[in-house]
Design a protein around this motif. Sequence first.
Motif, mmCIF file in Angstrom:
data_model
loop_
_atom_site.group_PDB
_atom_site.id
_atom_site.type_symbol
_atom_site.label_atom_id
_atom_site.label_comp_id
_atom_site.label_asym_id
_atom_site.label_seq_id
_atom_site.Cartn_x
_atom_site.Cartn_y
_atom_site.Cartn_z
ATOM 1 N N TYR A 185 -1.219 11.144 -12.541
ATOM 2 C CA TYR A 185 -0.057 11.713 -11.855
ATOM 3 C C TYR A 185 -0.494 12.691 -10.764
ATOM 4 C CZ TYR A 185 4.604 13.775 -11.306
ATOM 5 O OH TYR A 185 5.799 14.215 -10.787
ATOM 6 N N ASN A 186 -1.434 13.571 -11.097
ATOM 7 C CA ASN A 186 -1.857 14.600 -10.137
ATOM 8 C C ASN A 186 -2.693 14.038 -8.986
ATOM 9 O OD1 ASN A 186 -0.551 16.668 -11.549
ATOM 10 N ND2 ASN A 186 -2.332 17.017 -12.871
ATOM 11 N N HIS A 187 -3.283 12.842 -9.187
ATOM 12 C CA HIS A 187 -4.084 12.210 -8.136
ATOM 13 C C HIS A 187 -3.396 10.964 -7.572
ATOM 14 C CE1 HIS A 187 -7.048 14.708 -10.248
ATOM 15 N NE2 HIS A 187 -7.730 14.715 -9.113
ATOM 16 N N ALA A 188 -2.099 10.861 -7.814
ATOM 17 C CA ALA A 188 -1.370 9.659 -7.395
ATOM 18 C C ALA A 188 -1.496 9.409 -5.899
ATOM 19 C CB ALA A 188 0.098 9.779 -7.800
ATOM 20 N N ASP A 189 -1.431 10.454 -5.114
ATOM 21 C CA ASP A 189 -1.500 10.276 -3.663
ATOM 22 C C ASP A 189 -2.835 9.678 -3.231
ATOM 23 O OD1 ASP A 189 1.050 11.257 -3.403
ATOM 24 O OD2 ASP A 189 0.428 13.278 -2.835
ATOM 25 N N SER A 190 -3.917 10.147 -3.831
ATOM 26 C CA SER A 190 -5.233 9.629 -3.438
ATOM 27 C C SER A 190 -5.432 8.195 -3.898
ATOM 28 C CB SER A 190 -6.346 10.527 -4.002
ATOM 29 O OG SER A 190 -6.311 10.555 -5.409
ATOM 30 N N PHE A 191 -4.746 7.799 -4.969
ATOM 31 C CA PHE A 191 -4.794 6.405 -5.432
ATOM 32 C C PHE A 191 -3.743 5.534 -4.746
ATOM 33 C CE2 PHE A 191 -6.675 8.350 -9.379
ATOM 34 C CZ PHE A 191 -7.884 7.688 -9.328
ATOM 35 N N ASN A 212 0.839 -1.190 0.000
ATOM 36 C CA ASN A 212 0.000 0.000 0.000
ATOM 37 C C ASN A 212 0.880 1.249 0.000
ATOM 38 O OD1 ASN A 212 -2.576 1.095 -0.083
ATOM 39 N ND2 ASN A 212 -2.628 1.424 2.124
ATOM 40 N N ASN A 213 0.412 2.270 -0.690
ATOM 41 C CA ASN A 213 1.126 3.537 -0.850
ATOM 42 C C ASN A 213 2.344 3.426 -1.766
ATOM 43 O OD1 ASN A 213 -0.653 4.904 0.935
ATOM 44 N ND2 ASN A 213 0.501 4.106 2.684
ATOM 45 N N GLN A 214 2.573 2.250 -2.356
ATOM 46 C CA GLN A 214 3.673 2.091 -3.306
ATOM 47 C C GLN A 214 3.180 1.377 -4.555
ATOM 48 O OE1 GLN A 214 6.985 0.174 -1.400
ATOM 49 N NE2 GLN A 214 7.503 1.943 -0.181
#
Length: 286
Positions: free
Chosen positions: A126-132, A57-59
């Motif tokens: 790319y811009n929503h990478a953190d939320s995904f 998760n998160n990677q």
Amino acid sequence: MRLLIFFILIFYSIPNMVNAQQRIYLYADSENNIIKNGFDTVKPYMEYYPATNHIANNQRTAILICPGGGFRYLAWEKEGVKPAKFFNSNGIDVFVLHYRVNDELLRGHEYPAQYNDANQALNYIYNHADSFHIQKNRIGIMGFSAGGHLAATISTLNPLNAGTITPSFTILLYPVITMESPYAHAGSKKMLLGEAPNADLIKHLSAEKNISPNTPPAIIIQAGDDKTVPVQNSIMYYEQLLTNHIPAALFIYDHGKHGFGMAENDSWLSQWPHEVINWLKSNHFL
């Protein structure tokens, strides 16, 4: 009793809710000139297929898939949904791109519509990478046939254009690469560039001409007996990657023709998706 039934229904619906496909439209409703009335039935979008087995998760690793179809239609199930589900089972998030196409009367969309759609999708991921929970340096692009040309175009032109996102890696299946004779796929060329494109545009959209030291690593897969898109397309792309000292792998199977997709009924050819997973791992993208 009713309350118990309610909680049971909620419990069994959670897995389906988690893995449900999310449709993400690429343009705001206020943007004009994206679709053509009488030709398009829907604005460009992508469908999000979350991994069913996240490795960390998160990677997470993500792939934007561009289905083929000669820029006339999209082989959505065969070259979009099916590979998405395979990669999902290996811990990879997938976005399948529904980009704009054309028709034989050229009433639809030529370049750069498809390129713009892919860039919109890539920018969104790319811009929503953190939320995904996706790592920004693990976002790749994949394309089949004409979708392979789209993926290769993004991979070669974006490093040369400021303000665009370059994918971390490229996966190409029986790709259209060149727009130049004698190895160009005539149908894709016409749908993308029209009846009489100028020489500069032909060169600009011949991906093998635009490979630079900043082009992302690639794995390329094709069948040697492909009579639709000559295998020289894959070979030229691979050779230019090597010339620019870019990590690359090329698999040419002795059979399969064009458009074999996941090749479910061929015990040898169907190993290509596993080769992709091994390549991603060996290059530290997974």
